[in-house]
Scaffold this motif. Structure first.
Motif, PDB file in Angstrom:
ATOM      1  N   ALA B  95      -7.606 -14.100 -27.394  1.00 56.40           N
ATOM      2  CA  ALA B  95      -8.309 -15.386 -27.285  1.00 56.40           C
ATOM      3  C   ALA B  95      -8.300 -15.996 -25.792  1.00 56.40           C
ATOM      4  O   ALA B  95      -9.000 -16.669 -25.268  1.00 56.40           O
ATOM      5  CB  ALA B  95      -6.709 -16.099 -27.790  1.00 56.40           C
ATOM      6  N   GLU B  96      -7.677 -15.352 -25.008  1.00 55.76           N
ATOM      7  CA  GLU B  96      -7.619 -14.783 -23.111  1.00 55.76           C
ATOM      8  C   GLU B  96      -9.366 -15.015 -23.449  1.00 55.76           C
ATOM      9  O   GLU B  96      -9.535 -15.399 -22.221  1.00 55.76           O
ATOM     10  CB  GLU B  96      -6.561 -15.030 -22.854  1.00 55.76           C
ATOM     11  CG  GLU B  96      -6.857 -14.846 -21.120  1.00 55.76           C
ATOM     12  CD  GLU B  96      -6.660 -15.916 -20.408  1.00 55.76           C
ATOM     13  OE1 GLU B  96      -5.660 -16.648 -21.407  1.00 55.76           O
ATOM     14  OE2 GLU B  96      -7.494 -16.404 -19.493  1.00 55.76           O
ATOM     15  N   ALA B  97      -9.211 -13.836 -22.930  1.00 53.43           N
ATOM     16  CA  ALA B  97     -11.513 -12.800 -22.800  1.00 53.43           C
ATOM     17  C   ALA B  97     -12.014 -13.785 -22.754  1.00 53.43           C
ATOM     18  O   ALA B  97     -13.203 -14.401 -22.807  1.00 53.43           O
ATOM     19  CB  ALA B  97     -11.323 -12.110 -23.697  1.00 53.43           C
ATOM     20  N   ILE B  98     -11.158 -15.221 -24.621  1.00 50.88           N
ATOM     21  CA  ILE B  98     -12.754 -15.738 -25.116  1.00 50.88           C
ATOM     22  C   ILE B  98     -13.105 -16.829 -24.421  1.00 50.88           C
ATOM     23  O   ILE B  98     -14.528 -17.108 -23.963  1.00 50.88           O
ATOM     24  CB  ILE B  98     -12.834 -15.648 -26.647  1.00 50.88           C
ATOM     25  CG1 ILE B  98     -12.794 -14.733 -27.162  1.00 50.88           C
ATOM     26  CG2 ILE B  98     -13.849 -16.749 -26.991  1.00 50.88           C
ATOM     27  CD1 ILE B  98     -13.688 -13.313 -26.781  1.00 50.88           C
ATOM     28  N   LYS B  99     -11.848 -16.921 -23.280  1.00 51.59           N
ATOM     29  CA  LYS B  99     -12.291 -18.420 -22.737  1.00 51.59           C
ATOM     30  C   LYS B  99     -13.168 -18.284 -21.489  1.00 51.59           C
ATOM     31  O   LYS B  99     -13.450 -19.196 -20.819  1.00 51.59           O
ATOM     32  CB  LYS B  99     -10.927 -18.677 -22.255  1.00 51.59           C
ATOM     33  CG  LYS B  99      -9.518 -19.491 -22.331  1.00 51.59           C
ATOM     34  CD  LYS B  99      -8.360 -19.813 -22.147  1.00 51.59           C
ATOM     35  CE  LYS B  99      -7.128 -19.721 -22.783  1.00 51.59           C
ATOM     36  NZ  LYS B  99      -6.333 -20.092 -21.715  1.00 51.59           N
ATOM     37  N   HIS B 100     -13.688 -17.128 -21.350  1.00 51.07           N
ATOM     38  CA  HIS B 100     -14.021 -16.849 -20.382  1.00 51.07           C
ATOM     39  C   HIS B 100     -15.927 -16.362 -20.270  1.00 51.07           C
ATOM     40  O   HIS B 100     -16.666 -16.714 -19.864  1.00 51.07           O
ATOM     41  CB  HIS B 100     -14.067 -15.533 -19.631  1.00 51.07           C
ATOM     42  CG  HIS B 100     -12.564 -15.482 -18.771  1.00 51.07           C
ATOM     43  ND1 HIS B 100     -12.213 -15.913 -17.384  1.00 51.07           N
ATOM     44  CD2 HIS B 100     -11.112 -15.296 -18.997  1.00 51.07           C
ATOM     45  CE1 HIS B 100     -10.473 -15.879 -17.201  1.00 51.07           C
ATOM     46  NE2 HIS B 100     -10.109 -15.866 -18.349  1.00 51.07           N
ATOM     47  N   VAL B 101     -16.037 -16.868 -21.835  1.00 55.16           N
ATOM     48  CA  VAL B 101     -17.436 -16.654 -22.154  1.00 55.16           C
ATOM     49  C   VAL B 101     -18.025 -18.233 -21.923  1.00 55.16           C
ATOM     50  O   VAL B 101     -18.215 -19.077 -22.903  1.00 55.16           O
ATOM     51  CB  VAL B 101     -17.473 -15.980 -24.208  1.00 55.16           C
ATOM     52  CG1 VAL B 101     -19.436 -16.258 -24.072  1.00 55.16           C
ATOM     53  CG2 VAL B 101     -16.496 -14.832 -24.091  1.00 55.16           C
ATOM     54  N   ALA B 102     -19.239 -17.922 -21.154  1.00 56.82           N
ATOM     55  CA  ALA B 102     -20.291 -19.052 -21.571  1.00 56.82           C
ATOM     56  C   ALA B 102     -19.183 -20.814 -21.067  1.00 56.82           C
ATOM     57  O   ALA B 102     -18.763 -20.582 -20.418  1.00 56.82           O
ATOM     58  CB  ALA B 102     -21.067 -18.780 -22.427  1.00 56.82           C
ATOM     59  N   HIS B 103     -20.463 -21.440 -21.281  1.00 53.92           N
ATOM     60  CA  HIS B 103     -20.311 -22.765 -21.363  1.00 53.92           C
ATOM     61  C   HIS B 103     -19.901 -23.555 -22.371  1.00 53.92           C
ATOM     62  O   HIS B 103     -20.564 -22.861 -23.752  1.00 53.92           O
ATOM     63  CB  HIS B 103     -20.721 -23.430 -20.589  1.00 53.92           C
ATOM     64  CG  HIS B 103     -21.881 -22.506 -19.238  1.00 53.92           C
ATOM     65  ND1 HIS B 103     -21.119 -22.519 -18.077  1.00 53.92           N
ATOM     66  CD2 HIS B 103     -22.637 -21.567 -18.754  1.00 53.92           C
ATOM     67  CE1 HIS B 103     -21.605 -22.211 -17.594  1.00 53.92           C
ATOM     68  NE2 HIS B 103     -22.467 -21.290 -17.067  1.00 53.92           N
ATOM     69  N   TYR B 104     -19.756 -24.697 -22.886  1.00 55.72           N
ATOM     70  CA  TYR B 104     -19.087 -25.805 -23.888  1.00 55.72           C
ATOM     71  C   TYR B 104     -20.235 -25.490 -24.844  1.00 55.72           C
ATOM     72  O   TYR B 104     -20.507 -25.805 -25.742  1.00 55.72           O
ATOM     73  CB  TYR B 104     -18.976 -27.442 -22.952  1.00 55.72           C
ATOM     74  CG  TYR B 104     -18.659 -27.877 -23.948  1.00 55.72           C
ATOM     75  CD1 TYR B 104     -17.358 -27.768 -24.303  1.00 55.72           C
ATOM     76  CD2 TYR B 104     -19.112 -29.166 -24.237  1.00 55.72           C
ATOM     77  CE1 TYR B 104     -17.087 -29.012 -25.537  1.00 55.72           C
ATOM     78  CE2 TYR B 104     -18.969 -29.945 -25.558  1.00 55.72           C
ATOM     79  CZ  TYR B 104     -17.483 -30.329 -25.546  1.00 55.72           C
ATOM     80  OH  TYR B 104     -17.194 -30.559 -26.483  1.00 55.72           O
TER      81      TYR B 104
END
Ligand code: FAD
Lengths: 157, 285
Positions: B95-104
């Motif tokens: 969950a934490e790592a995926i927060k950092h993927v790309a933009h909205y």
């Protein structure tokens, strides 16, 4: 290839090459030039449109992938009167040259429709996908914060 | 730029999709979210004859959480992971790592299967798969196989996938609730690919010492890597300031990051050490 989808509430169809992006199809085939094409590789956000209510980059989607979907562009978010976001952008001077503005408005509309309580931090995070070279972003964030109350009330634009 | 010409198909079954890929003599490609492939086409770094869209394939978009861990269908999008509140407990590192993927906007279309198959050396999802002993389910003309992340990623934008194979699922083993973990990455702008990133977890034994340490890194090599020297420095030790310094030093010594337009190798090495030390500090707080 024939593609048929709903554009701003109306059924449309076009004969496109598979390689035609949704952005080019909307602009060149369907004549709605409000969607702006900036970088053409998914970085600038100017071409953001709504597909089934979700903000997506129309340069990173093929027109043929829009088959049967509901697409809304900046034209679909404006009427005879300024929408709350448009009015807020004007009030806060959230645009100068205006090239990026359709992407900001479509993105902000999707955000506030789904998250009318989005705080400044969330708004800034979401706007990280849109580039503006004129404003320095601060008035854009202020405009979106200002427009929030309209979304909270009726859940629509 | 405009993409080169290609044909397009949107099959309704997996078998049909595999057949289309197999018929392409190596020049057919899957398109899922398109958020990596479309830029590649625009830059003319890819020029397939045929794109096979996974759009109509059912059952690939589900997130299943069970006793054996988390199963992500290949078409699970970044926004699906973000919106699934169960994952914050069932797999906090994911969950934490995926927060950092790309933009909205990219997150509304980009998929985990596409990210794994694209295998960008800086991408978060391959890092999660590798660090967490993930396994991919892969379907092709030869049938179904399951491959460990440790052998799946073979180089920059390279995997063990055959041209007619489709990733259908990623399985991440169960996550004990007491597990210690951290994710740290550094990118100049929010949503950009990381210049370096660290994923780590370990469990504590009865003496409060770290066991089963898993430390992965992204952005510092041809593909995501495990930092086995750092893991060895952590295993069996209490996670003190001294231990953290030793683990970070071991990590820095064991890597040889490339220099590119974004950063020289020496900078990436220092960055990785700093991120790892900060991650470990966070894991004990
Ligand atoms: C501006 C921008 C910033 C980005 N930042 C990041 C970031 O910070 N971190 C990050 O990780 N990613 C980032 N991305 C990439 C994004 O996460 C993509 O969504 C992802 O890498 C690919 O997923 P996709 O579904 O879009 O795949 P696609 O673009 O459709 O496909 C990518 C590749 O995978 C293959 N493929 C796709 N699905 C499958 C499958 N199921 N089986 C086999 N092969 C398959 C395709 O043939 C293609 O080669 C960024 C993208 C953009 C445009």
């Amino acid at each position: 290839m024939q593609v048929a989808f709903e554009l701003n509430g109306d059924p449309v169809n076009a004969d496109v090459e598979p390689r035609t992006t949704l952005a080019d199809c909307i602009r060149d085939r369907l004549g709605r030039t409000g969607t702006h094409v900036g970088c053409e590789h998914g970085v600038c956000g100017a071409c953001t449109v709504l597909v089934n209510g979700e903000a997506v980059r129309s340069c990173l989607m093929l027109a043929v992938q829009a088959q049967d979907e509901k697409v809304v562009t900046i034209e679909g978010l404006s009427g005879d009167q300024l929408s709350p976001l448009q009015a807020a952008f004007r009030k806060h001077h959230a645009l100068q040259c205006g090239f990026c503005t359709p992407g900001f408005i479509t993105t902000a509309h999707a955000l506030l429709t789904n998250e009318p309580d989005a705080d400044q931090e969330r708004i800034r995070e979401v706007l990280s996908g849109n580039l503006c070279r004129c404003t320095g972003y601060i008035p854009i964030v202020e405009a979106i914060l200002d427009a929030r109350s309209h979304y909270a009330r009726d859940g629509e634009k | 730029m405009k993409p080169p010409s290609f044909a397009y198909a949107s099959p309704s079954t997996l078998a049909e999709a595999v057949n289309l890929l197999a018929s392409g003599n190596g020049n057919a490609k899957v398109i899922s979210g398109g958020q990596s492939l479309m830029p590649m086409l625009a830059f003319r770094l890819a020029a397939p004859d045929l794109l096979v869209d996974l759009k109509h394939l059912k059952d690939l978009g589900t997130i299943t959480i069970g006793d054996d861990g988390v199963r992500l269908g290949a078409k699970v999008r970044w926004c699906d992971i973000e919106n699934d509140r169960r994952l914050v407990r069932s797999h906090p590192l994911l969950a934490e790592a995926i927060k950092h993927v790309a933009h909205y906007q990219v997150r509304n279309r980009g998929t985990i299967g596409g990210s794994l198959a694209h295998a960008d050396p800086s991408a978060e999802m391959p890092g999660v798969a590798l660090t967490c002993d993930g396994e991919m389910t892969i379907v092709g003309s030869g049938g179904t196989r399951v491959e460990k992340a440790s052998s799946f990623f073979t180089g920059p934008l390279q995997t063990s996938l055959e041209p007619d194979e489709i990733v259908t699922e990623l399985h991440l083993p169960a996550w004990p609730a007491t597990r210690r973990w951290a994710f740290r990455e550094f990118a100049r702008r929010k949503g950009d690919f990381a210049m370096a990133g660290v994923l780590l977890f370990y469990d504590l034994d009865h003496r409060n010492c770290a066991v089963d340490a898993h430390i992965g890194a992204i952005g510092i090599a041809d593909c995501p890597i495990r930092l086995s020297a750092a893991e060895a420095a952590l295993n069996g030790n209490a996670v003190t300031e001294d231990c953290i310094a030793a683990v970070a030093a071991a990590a820095k010594e064991s890597i040889d990051p490339p220099s590119d337009i974004h950063a020289p190798g020496a900078y990436r090495r220092a960055l990785l050490g700093t991120l790892l030390a900060r991650g470990l500090q966070h894991s004990i707080s």
